[in-house]
Scaffold this active site. Structure first.
Site, PDB file in Angstrom:
ATOM      1  N   ASP A 125      51.257   5.417  85.817  1.00 32.10           N
ATOM      2  CA  ASP A 125      52.264   3.818  86.695  1.00 32.10           C
ATOM      3  C   ASP A 125      53.050   3.466  86.412  1.00 32.10           C
ATOM      4  O   ASP A 125      54.403   3.868  85.227  1.00 32.10           O
ATOM      5  CB  ASP A 125      50.837   2.775  86.539  1.00 32.10           C
ATOM      6  N   ARG A 176      53.960   9.709  93.059  1.00 29.41           N
ATOM      7  CA  ARG A 176      53.157   8.398  93.715  1.00 29.41           C
ATOM      8  C   ARG A 176      54.518   7.707  94.202  1.00 29.41           C
ATOM      9  O   ARG A 176      55.313   7.110  93.846  1.00 29.41           O
ATOM     10  CB  ARG A 176      52.316   7.471  93.310  1.00 29.41           C
TER      11      ARG A 176
END
Length: 302
Positions: A125, A176
């Protein structure tokens, strides 16, 4: 911004934990890994993938980082044991990035090595801009050692993101793409929502140009439309991309995307540290609280 949304965004940090928990209960799998396993199994039965994340932030010791590392390893063991269609998401600061960069890398490397053994995948992330360079460096080093087993998150509101895409295009890429939620200075990040959306489309286009695999992370139907347009323009196959959404957010749009034949992955968070995550999500999207309040009062939405 409506008066209700403004009120939520200004007061959410002071609302008692149990009340926050009521509003956010549909957006957290539960406190235990088994809760995330159960939610993932239900999604898998509907043809939906998941990425499992253990909640926790603002660690202060390397012992805490080791604890989170062990939990991430157990998630990968559970995914393999339960034969789930799922992967793992983790945060570099959870692994100790702000305490000891080399130890944080070693922790993440151990996790990715296990994912490689299981032929699974780890998503690193992206956090606030103080972590961006190190996070990208970790990704670059790990994808070289474990090709196809690790990806990273890029944020369309950062002015630097198109350059980051280009700098990473020397090897196969797995991203992402999301808008971004941290409060960054204007010198580093776009502030206008319309510009952030245009940047999202521009970044997605650049990713597809460079043949990246992209997890298209959005609940904004305008961006879903633009993504579908680009997918068609580039002639992408179903396995070349996926859509990604948060647990509990816009289930109808999720179903529309899946029914149209696209792959979709839901972010499934769990853990005892659910309160900071819930407050951040409610501040980001006060409509969650409005929806829960209507349910609590037995009101219909027209």
């Amino acid at each position: 911004m409506s008066l209700f949304n403004l009120l939520v965004s200004k007061t959410i940090m002071h609302i008692p934990g149990p009340m926050v928990g009521y509003f956010a209960r549909d957006y957290i799998a539960g406190e235990k890994l088994q809760d995330a396993v159960n939610v993932t199994r239900e999604f898998n039965s509907q043809g939906i993938m998941s990425t499992i994340d253990v909640l926790g932030e603002f660690i202060t010791t390397l012992d805490q980082a080791r604890g989170f590392k062990e939990q991430c390893l157990e998630i990968l063991h559970a995914i393999d044991r339960e034969k789930l269609d799922a992967n793992l998401s983790l945060k570099p600061t959870q692994m100790g990035l702000l305490l000891d960069k080399q130890q944080a890398f070693a922790n993440i490397r151990e996790i990715v090595a296990l994912a490689d053994r299981y032929q699974n995948f780890v998503r690193i992330d992206m956090e606030d801009i103080s972590c961006t360079d190190d996070t990208i460096d970790f990704y670059r080093r790990l994808r070289e050692e474990f090709p196809g087993r690790v990806g990273v998150v890029l944020q369309s509101y950062l002015r630097r993101t198109p350059a980051d895409i280009e700098s990473l295009s020397d090897q196969p890429m797995n991203f992402r793409l999301c808008k971004g939620i941290y409060n960054e200075p204007r010198s580093a990040a776009y502030k206008d929502p319309a510009v952030i959306n245009r940047s999202f489309v521009h970044c997605l286009d650049k990713m597809f140009q460079n043949k990246a695999y992209v997890g298209i992370a959005t609940h904004d139907e305008k961006l879903v439309f633009e993504a579908l347009r680009l997918i068609e323009n580039y002639g992408l196959k179903r396995e070349d991309y996926e859509f990604q959404m948060l647990l509990g957010v816009d289930e109808e749009l999720r179903r529309i995307i899946v029914d149209a034949g696209h792959r979709l992955r839901v972010y499934v968070p769990f853990g005892e540290s659910w309160l900071p995550y819930s407050r951040r999500r409610l501040k980001e999207n006060p409509m969650i609280a409005q929806h829960a309040l209507r349910q609590m009062l037995g009101l219909k939405r027209y």
